[in-house]
Enzyme design. Sequence first.
Site, mmCIF file in Angstrom:
data_model
loop_
_atom_site.group_PDB
_atom_site.id
_atom_site.type_symbol
_atom_site.label_atom_id
_atom_site.label_comp_id
_atom_site.label_asym_id
_atom_site.label_seq_id
_atom_site.Cartn_x
_atom_site.Cartn_y
_atom_site.Cartn_z
ATOM 1 N N TYR A 1 0.840 -1.211 0.000
ATOM 2 C CA TYR A 1 0.000 0.000 0.000
ATOM 3 C C TYR A 1 0.874 1.261 0.000
ATOM 4 O O TYR A 1 0.648 2.197 -0.779
ATOM 5 C CB TYR A 1 -0.893 -0.046 1.248
ATOM 6 C CG TYR A 1 -1.905 1.064 1.365
ATOM 7 C CD1 TYR A 1 -3.089 1.042 0.631
ATOM 8 C CD2 TYR A 1 -1.705 2.128 2.243
ATOM 9 C CE1 TYR A 1 -4.037 2.052 0.766
ATOM 10 C CE2 TYR A 1 -2.645 3.129 2.384
ATOM 11 C CZ TYR A 1 -3.805 3.092 1.642
ATOM 12 O OH TYR A 1 -4.735 4.094 1.778
ATOM 13 N N LYS B 1 1.109 4.441 -2.544
ATOM 14 C CA LYS B 1 0.716 5.800 -2.134
ATOM 15 C C LYS B 1 1.888 6.775 -2.236
ATOM 16 O O LYS B 1 1.689 7.974 -2.429
ATOM 17 C CB LYS B 1 0.109 5.773 -0.724
ATOM 18 C CG LYS B 1 -1.199 4.969 -0.639
ATOM 19 C CD LYS B 1 -2.289 5.534 -1.558
ATOM 20 C CE LYS B 1 -3.599 4.800 -1.455
ATOM 21 N NZ LYS B 1 -4.628 5.338 -2.361
HETATM 22 N N1 LIG Z 1 -9.965 5.466 5.010
HETATM 23 C C1 LIG Z 1 -8.751 5.883 5.293
HETATM 24 O O1 LIG Z 1 -8.348 5.937 6.465
HETATM 25 C C2 LIG Z 1 -7.811 6.313 4.188
HETATM 26 C C3 LIG Z 1 -6.586 6.868 4.568
HETATM 27 C C4 LIG Z 1 -5.698 7.268 3.567
HETATM 28 C C5 LIG Z 1 -6.036 7.107 2.224
HETATM 29 N N2 LIG Z 1 -7.223 6.557 1.891
HETATM 30 C C6 LIG Z 1 -7.494 6.373 0.459
HETATM 31 O O2 LIG Z 1 -8.707 6.986 0.102
HETATM 32 C C7 LIG Z 1 -9.327 6.253 -0.975
HETATM 33 C C8 LIG Z 1 -10.764 5.900 -0.587
HETATM 34 O O3 LIG Z 1 -10.724 5.147 0.612
HETATM 35 P P1 LIG Z 1 -12.031 4.748 1.455
HETATM 36 O O4 LIG Z 1 -11.634 4.784 2.881
HETATM 37 O O5 LIG Z 1 -13.213 5.490 0.983
HETATM 38 O O6 LIG Z 1 -12.139 3.195 1.014
HETATM 39 P P2 LIG Z 1 -13.423 2.289 0.671
HETATM 40 O O7 LIG Z 1 -12.923 0.895 0.693
HETATM 41 O O8 LIG Z 1 -14.553 2.661 1.551
HETATM 42 O O9 LIG Z 1 -13.766 2.750 -0.821
HETATM 43 C C9 LIG Z 1 -12.956 2.406 -1.906
HETATM 44 C C10 LIG Z 1 -13.831 2.147 -3.103
HETATM 45 O O10 LIG Z 1 -12.978 1.767 -4.202
HETATM 46 C C11 LIG Z 1 -13.630 0.725 -4.891
HETATM 47 N N3 LIG Z 1 -12.669 -0.063 -5.670
HETATM 48 C C12 LIG Z 1 -11.824 -1.031 -5.221
HETATM 49 N N4 LIG Z 1 -11.144 -1.567 -6.235
HETATM 50 C C13 LIG Z 1 -11.554 -0.929 -7.358
HETATM 51 C C14 LIG Z 1 -11.229 -1.057 -8.724
HETATM 52 N N5 LIG Z 1 -10.339 -1.972 -9.157
HETATM 53 N N6 LIG Z 1 -11.844 -0.242 -9.615
HETATM 54 C C15 LIG Z 1 -12.757 0.665 -9.200
HETATM 55 N N7 LIG Z 1 -13.115 0.816 -7.921
HETATM 56 C C16 LIG Z 1 -12.523 0.019 -7.006
HETATM 57 C C17 LIG Z 1 -14.309 -0.093 -3.818
HETATM 58 O O11 LIG Z 1 -15.330 -0.933 -4.349
HETATM 59 C C18 LIG Z 1 -14.820 0.990 -2.885
HETATM 60 O O12 LIG Z 1 -16.114 1.407 -3.230
HETATM 61 C C19 LIG Z 1 -8.437 5.040 -1.212
HETATM 62 O O13 LIG Z 1 -7.575 5.280 -2.292
HETATM 63 C C20 LIG Z 1 -7.655 4.927 0.079
HETATM 64 O O14 LIG Z 1 -6.423 4.273 -0.109
HETATM 65 C C21 LIG Z 1 -8.124 6.165 2.830
#
Ligand SMILES: NC(=O)c1ccc[n+]([C@@H]2O[C@H](COP(=O)([O-])OP(=O)(O)OC[C@H]3O[C@@H](n4cnc5c(N)ncnc54)[C@H](O)[C@@H]3O)[C@@H](O)[C@H]2O)c1
Length: 245
Positions: free
Chosen positions: A154, A158
């Site tokens: 990951y 990132k």
């Molecule tokens: N939640 C956190 O704490 C956090 C922290 C840092 C970064 N992020 C980043 O923010 C973004 C959103 O995270 P989130 O917390 O909403 O996660 P989440 O898992 O709730 O949402 C991610 C979405 O991406 C979709 N997805 C997965 N694989 C896919 C693909 N191959 N094609 C299209 N869609 C796909 C999933 O179905 C899901 O709806 C991510 O990139 C994550 O890495 C999140």
Amino acid sequence: MRLRNKTAVITGSGRGIGKATALIFAKEGANIVISDVNRNDVERTVAEVSETGAEAAGIKADVTNKNQVIELMDLAVSKYGKIDILINNAGITMDAALLKMKDEQFDTVIDINLRGVYNCGQAAARVMERHKSGVILNASSFSGIYGNYGQTNYVATKSAVIGMTKVWAKELGPKGIRVNAVAPGFIISPMTDKVPDKVLEMMKEKCPLKMLGKPEDIAYAYLYLASDEARFVNGAVLEVTGGLT
Ligand SMILES: NC(=O)c1ccc[n+]([C@@H]2O[C@H](COP(=O)([O-])OP(=O)(O)OC[C@H]3O[C@@H](n4cnc5c(N)ncnc54)[C@H](O)[C@@H]3O)[C@@H](O)[C@H]2O)c1
């Protein structure tokens, strides 16, 4: 309204941060193109965005599949004539310590979180170039800057997303396209559902504000960067962590 008449394509917007961003952008006047690998979540989000009175279209699209990515951008152009904003939000975690990580875990995360951003960024930039304007926002993470236990795969993606953001800012800036990244801290979303309560409590304690973030906290950062208020912001990484880092 800060995004009146703009069209925003948001990947992974069936739930979590992507969905919150879709709803906030809709209230700010944007046309929203929802996409996700989960068709039911796409349909649900399109319905919720439409209820706000905004224009919304949706498509099941896997960011690792170039043909589906092109179909996604084509949908935006055929419905709304242009793409003003791309949010490269889709992402997954498959955590394991280095000594236990399987190659498949490594490859899957690289494919979605890194190649997916490349696929969508390239396809959207080809459309934006025609209009000589656009904004691309990439989802990085605090762990992509500072590292995090159990996240070799990951963190590799990132960090790489930050690198690509800076390259694209230089390459696409002269074409009127701004590119920035957001590095969220710990946000309560379906992604963090599987994190044990003990770890959530620890993250909360570590944060100087003594809280965890909500999807909306990241959505508002995207809103600023997508709006014309950020017209001089290019190649930046906005950390939204509550001061965790
Ligand atoms: N939640 C956190 O704490 C956090 C922290 C840092 C970064 N992020 C980043 O923010 C973004 C959103 O995270 P989130 O917390 O909403 O996660 P989440 O898992 O709730 O949402 C991610 C979405 O991406 C979709 N997805 C997965 N694989 C896919 C693909 N191959 N094609 C299209 N869609 C796909 C999933 O179905 C899901 O709806 C991510 O990139 C994550 O890495 C999140």
